[in-house]
Write a protein that holds these residues in place. Sequence first.
Motif, PDB file in Angstrom:
ATOM      1  N   ASN A  36       0.838  -1.347   0.055  1.00  0.00           N
ATOM      2  CA  ASN A  36      -0.006   0.074   0.064  1.00  0.00           C
ATOM      3  C   ASN A  36       0.669   1.531   0.193  1.00  0.00           C
ATOM      4  OD1 ASN A  36      -3.064  -0.991   0.246  1.00  0.00           O
ATOM      5  ND2 ASN A  36      -1.777  -2.162   1.819  1.00  0.00           N
ATOM      6  N   THR A  59       1.949   5.439   5.301  1.00  0.00           N
ATOM      7  CA  THR A  59       0.593   4.714   5.114  1.00  0.00           C
ATOM      8  C   THR A  59       0.157   3.692   6.428  1.00  0.00           C
ATOM      9  OG1 THR A  59       1.459   2.893   3.865  1.00  0.00           O
ATOM     10  CG2 THR A  59       0.792   4.710   2.633  1.00  0.00           C
ATOM     11  N   ASN A 119      -3.547   2.079   8.793  1.00  0.00           N
ATOM     12  CA  ASN A 119      -4.855   2.017   9.022  1.00  0.00           C
ATOM     13  C   ASN A 119      -5.030   2.095  10.698  1.00  0.00           C
ATOM     14  OD1 ASN A 119      -4.259  -0.520   9.877  1.00  0.00           O
ATOM     15  ND2 ASN A 119      -5.799  -1.448   8.632  1.00  0.00           N
ATOM     16  N   TRP A 144      -1.518   8.815   4.362  1.00  0.00           N
ATOM     17  CA  TRP A 144      -2.699   8.378   4.478  1.00  0.00           C
ATOM     18  C   TRP A 144      -3.133   7.324   5.668  1.00  0.00           C
ATOM     19  CZ3 TRP A 144      -5.753   3.795   3.983  1.00  0.00           C
ATOM     20  CH2 TRP A 144      -7.162   3.634   3.784  1.00  0.00           C
ATOM     21  N   GLY A 198      -6.621   4.967   7.082  1.00  0.00           N
ATOM     22  CA  GLY A 198      -8.003   4.772   7.157  1.00  0.00           C
ATOM     23  C   GLY A 198      -8.515   4.718   8.509  1.00  0.00           C
ATOM     24  N   SER A 241      -7.021  -1.004   4.048  1.00  0.00           N
ATOM     25  CA  SER A 241      -5.728  -0.492   3.625  1.00  0.00           C
ATOM     26  C   SER A 241      -5.644   0.438   2.530  1.00  0.00           C
ATOM     27  CB  SER A 241      -4.625  -1.162   3.379  1.00  0.00           C
ATOM     28  OG  SER A 241      -4.254  -1.982   4.736  1.00  0.00           O
ATOM     29  N   TYR A 242      -4.639   1.474   2.110  1.00  0.00           N
ATOM     30  CA  TYR A 242      -4.811   2.518   0.965  1.00  0.00           C
ATOM     31  C   TYR A 242      -5.329   1.834  -0.373  1.00  0.00           C
ATOM     32  CZ  TYR A 242      -2.999   6.308  -2.010  1.00  0.00           C
ATOM     33  OH  TYR A 242      -3.184   6.967  -3.176  1.00  0.00           O
ATOM     34  N   SER A 301     -11.541   1.760   0.043  1.00  0.00           N
ATOM     35  CA  SER A 301     -10.936   2.329   1.058  1.00  0.00           C
ATOM     36  C   SER A 301     -11.006   3.858   1.252  1.00  0.00           C
ATOM     37  CB  SER A 301      -9.465   1.977   1.015  1.00  0.00           C
ATOM     38  OG  SER A 301      -8.729   2.594   0.042  1.00  0.00           O
ATOM     39  N   GLY A 305      -8.850   5.690  -0.026  1.00  0.00           N
ATOM     40  CA  GLY A 305      -7.606   6.356   0.087  1.00  0.00           C
ATOM     41  C   GLY A 305      -7.102   7.127  -1.239  1.00  0.00           C
ATOM     42  N   ASN A 330      -9.058  10.448  -1.517  1.00  0.00           N
ATOM     43  CA  ASN A 330      -8.919  11.286  -0.354  1.00  0.00           C
ATOM     44  C   ASN A 330      -8.390  12.737  -0.856  1.00  0.00           C
ATOM     45  OD1 ASN A 330      -7.430  12.304   1.997  1.00  0.00           O
ATOM     46  ND2 ASN A 330      -9.055  11.376   2.840  1.00  0.00           N
ATOM     47  N   THR A 378      -5.006  13.551   1.154  1.00  0.00           N
ATOM     48  CA  THR A 378      -3.898  12.954   0.778  1.00  0.00           C
ATOM     49  C   THR A 378      -3.332  13.366  -0.576  1.00  0.00           C
ATOM     50  OG1 THR A 378      -4.529  11.119   2.345  1.00  0.00           O
ATOM     51  CG2 THR A 378      -3.004  10.651   0.632  1.00  0.00           C
TER      52      THR A 378
END
Length: 241
Positions: free
Chosen positions: A31, A138, A140, A170, A172, A179-180, A185, A187, A190, A193
């Motif tokens: 990720n 990265t 979560n 990033w 979560g 994950s990204y 997700s 990600g 976003n 980010t």
Amino acid sequence: MTEPEIAAFDFSGLRATFVNCTLKRSPETSNTQGLVDISAAIMRKHGVEVDVIRAVDHDLATGVYLDMTEHGWERDEWPTLFARILDSDILVIAGPIWLGDNSSITKQVIERLYAGSSMTNAAGQYVYYGKVGGAIITGNEDGIKHCAMNILYSLQHIGYSIPPAADAGWIGEAGPGPSYLDPGSGGPENEFTQRNTTFMTWNLMHLAALLKRAGGFPVGGNQRTEWDAGARFDYPNPEYR
């Protein structure tokens, strides 16, 4: 600034190295690599030569010497990776958050970078002077700023210059969430980010180009070789107080 004006920027002649400190060996999906790829793509679009290293794919010894085979280890690929990093104007350390902190691989890479920090460049400054550093994180779970602070402090301590907004990341929802790169997700979509990654990338290129045009970080009061030769650069002599 318009899109055509942005497109006109040319950072040819710069070289960037991203060190991905994921715990996952290739070809397993990383990720962190997903966010590295975005920054790297912007750099390549504007002429920067980009090198990406996934540290865990290499046989790196643990320690704080440049070549650990001289200190009891059978194998150590760090000297080869170090040469690639030293040949770069920009270094981005990228990695995941584990237990609220940087990964063990991130810590190992920083320790190995530290091993070269006493070397000097042609001007007699420490060898990382004139180079620019950034961080990508990265995960979560909480910890982007904590992890980035550790990386950026470490890089500036050994001689890297840090531009404004030199980190991006990033995370979560806290807990065992997506994950990204996981579908759904959020990600890649976003905006926070996206913005931070973009600003970090441009600021790294701008500062690296400024230092390149200036012939490196200014010389004066910061040359280890001169200090060792007896220069004190206006440090007050206690005898004359």
